[in-house]
Design a protein around this motif. Structure first.
Motif, PDB file in Angstrom:
ATOM      1  N   GLY A 144      -1.239  -0.375   3.471  1.00  0.00           N
ATOM      2  CA  GLY A 144      -1.999   0.859   3.597  1.00  0.00           C
ATOM      3  C   GLY A 144      -1.102   2.037   3.921  1.00  0.00           C
ATOM      4  O   GLY A 144       0.073   1.868   4.245  1.00  0.00           O
ATOM      5  N   ASN A 145      -1.660   3.224   3.824  1.00  0.00           N
ATOM      6  CA  ASN A 145      -0.939   4.426   4.238  1.00  0.00           C
ATOM      7  C   ASN A 145      -1.194   4.604   5.734  1.00  0.00           C
ATOM      8  O   ASN A 145      -2.226   5.132   6.139  1.00  0.00           O
ATOM      9  N   ILE A 146      -0.260   4.151   6.551  1.00  0.00           N
ATOM     10  CA  ILE A 146      -0.475   4.098   7.997  1.00  0.00           C
ATOM     11  C   ILE A 146      -0.750   5.479   8.575  1.00  0.00           C
ATOM     12  O   ILE A 146      -1.631   5.654   9.428  1.00  0.00           O
ATOM     13  N   ASN A 147      -0.026   6.464   8.130  1.00  0.00           N
ATOM     14  CA  ASN A 147      -0.222   7.816   8.657  1.00  0.00           C
ATOM     15  C   ASN A 147      -1.615   8.338   8.366  1.00  0.00           C
ATOM     16  O   ASN A 147      -2.226   9.003   9.209  1.00  0.00           O
ATOM     17  N   GLU A 148      -2.143   8.044   7.190  1.00  0.00           N
ATOM     18  CA  GLU A 148      -3.479   8.509   6.842  1.00  0.00           C
ATOM     19  C   GLU A 148      -4.561   7.689   7.541  1.00  0.00           C
ATOM     20  O   GLU A 148      -5.576   8.233   7.965  1.00  0.00           O
TER      21      GLU A 148
END
Length: 250
Positions: free
Chosen positions: A121-125
């Motif tokens: 996944g896109n951890i920051n998002e």
């Protein structure tokens, strides 16, 4: 005078288990969650029958939450978001926010958020502004305690000290320095001792030699995990693993 009951806890709060596929990262999440909740050493849990561990793991459903990240997994599912329900828009809590609330209400217990394949996944998002709360000193009650205002509900939000985050990842390539700074990383390797003798073939030794060559020619990021060979009983089954698993991976 009333003493506040707070759950005892290990020294780490955010952990990522990483390594190649087929080494039992997801499998080990059960033991690590029970280690935190029951305060038992992992080596003791490792010696218990797996079905008993799984049964106890299910009994702690209020204290354990598990999710799998994928490319489309979002902040709305994890923290909070707005959805259409019964002819009106409603703010709904995501899985992480729900377990945070339960942990805050029950400081005498430990809670565990398990994230499988966090690097998919896109951890920051997915975490959004909550990322800044992961640092241990920013947890509620600590020296640099921090609360943020969530964008949809406008609630004040902080992370308690009795909530642990344990995740799995195949590679660290997708993590930036800010993410790496917030987690303890534990690298896992193939366990050759778990593989026995099959029709005269020492499967563990065979895989160890294969991996030594792969590491020499490429790197340890391309090793073959032992779990692909766990249930082999015959040479024919070993051939099938070579044909259907080992050769495609190579």
């Amino acid at each position: 005078f009333t003493k506040k009951i707070v759950a005892k806890r290990p020294s780490y709060l955010n952990t990522i288990l990483y390594g190649v596929s087929g080494i039992g990262k997801t499998y080990s999440l059960v033991e690590r969650a029970l280690h935190i909740i029951e305060q038992k050493p992992i080596f003791e849990l490792h010696q218990e029958p797996r079905d008993i561990l799984n049964m106890r793991f299910k009994e702690y459903s209020e204290q354990i939450q598990i999710v799998t990240f994928h490319k489309n997994y979002s902040y709305t599912e994890f923290i909070e978001g707005v959805s259409w329900h019964k002819d009106m828009y409603e703010i709904q809590d995501g899985v992480f926010k729900k377990i945070v609330k339960r942990a805050i209400k029950n400081p005498e217990k430990n809670f565990v958020m398990l994230i499988d394949d966090i690097d998919n996944g896109n951890i920051n998002e997915v975490f959004g502004e909550v990322l800044t709360l992961l640092d241990e000193d920013r947890r509620l009650g600590n020296s640099e305690e921090l609360k943020i205002t969530l964008p949809y509900s406008h609630e004040k939000f902080g992370l308690p000290n009795n909530l642990y985050i344990i995740a799995t990842a195949t590679s660290l390539n997708s993590f930036d320095k800010e993410i790496i700074r917030k987690f303890e990383f534990i690298k896992m390797y193939p366990d050759y001792k778990m593989l026995g003798l099959v029709d005269g073939v020492e499967v563990g030794k065979m895989l160890e030699v294969i991996n030594e060559r792969i590491e020499y020619l490429l790197s340890d990021e391309y090793l073959i995990g032992h779990t692909y060979f766990l249930h082999i009983m015959t040479i024919e089954e070993l051939k099938e693993v070579f044909l259907n698993v080992l050769i495609p991976l190579l």
